[in-house]
Design an enzyme around this catalytic site. Structure first.
Site, PDB file in Angstrom:
ATOM      1  CB  CYS A   4      -2.751 -26.309 -13.275  1.00  0.00           C
ATOM      2  SG  CYS A   4      -3.059 -24.546 -13.933  1.00  0.00           S
ATOM      3  NE  ARG A  10      -3.527 -25.372  -9.608  1.00  0.00           N
ATOM      4  CZ  ARG A  10      -4.475 -26.465  -9.476  1.00  0.00           C
ATOM      5  NH1 ARG A  10      -4.235 -27.412  -8.552  1.00  0.00           N
ATOM      6  NH2 ARG A  10      -5.584 -26.428 -10.035  1.00  0.00           N
ATOM      7  CG  ASP A 131      -7.129 -24.439  -7.745  1.00  0.00           C
ATOM      8  OD1 ASP A 131      -6.469 -23.284  -7.903  1.00  0.00           O
ATOM      9  OD2 ASP A 131      -8.209 -24.633  -8.364  1.00  0.00           O
TER      10      ASP A 131
END
Length: 171
Positions: A4, A10, A131
């Site tokens: 990420c 993430r 996100d």
């Protein structure tokens, strides 16, 4: 490897979930799962507290011991599968990989059977894992749900790749 932006939300969440799923599938001793970020802005930081809380609330390990790190070009040849959380991450990873290894970069949500199918050459952004950093706990819950939805598909893909590798005569 899951990737990420900063490697604190993430990608470590996906790393924890995938490790859990590979263990449950009996593949924990055959598969190494790690994570990294495109940026070095979070280097050395632990998993975000909100991501950790979401993982623990769903019965996963908290990711304690994780420290964010930036992906390096030298990381990519050693990975059979590099799972990008967004199309922007995928583009950066493919540039970093160059002509050798870019084929191993795949959008993480491409393994979610409910996600849109993206034809070759079409925009991949519809597969982005949003996100959660700027949101609240519900955004981390959504992120975890997206990660979980694709995890079994990743395991099935890796299981098939291992079976094909095992069936190929050494030589």
């Amino acid at each position: 490897m899951t990737v990420c932006t900063g490697n604190i939300c993430r990608s470590p969440m996906a790393e924890v979930v995938l490790r859990d799923r590979f263990e449950a599938a009996g593949l924990g001793d055959r598969v190494v799962v790690d994570s990294s970020g495109i940026s070095d802005e979070e280097h050395g930081r632990p998993v975000d507290r909100r991501a950790r809380a979401s993982l623990v609330a769903h019965g996963y390990p908290s990711g304690d011991g994780h420290r964010a790190r930036q992906v390096r070009a030298s990381d990519l040849p050693a990975r059979d599968l590099v799972l990008a959380m967004t199309s922007q991450h995928a583009r950066a990873l493919r540039r970093l990989a160059g002509s050798t290894g870019a084929e191993h970069v795949v959008m993480y949500r491409a393994f979610d059977p409910a996600a849109p199918v993206v034809a070759p050459g079409q925009p991949e952004h519809v597969l982005d894992v949003d996100d959660p950093w700027y949101g609240g706990p519900e955004d981390f819950e959504t992120c975890l749900a997206e990660v979980e939805a694709a995890a079994d598909g990743v395991v099935a893909h890796v299981r098939a790749a291992l079976a094909a590798r095992d069936a190929t005569p050494a030589g």
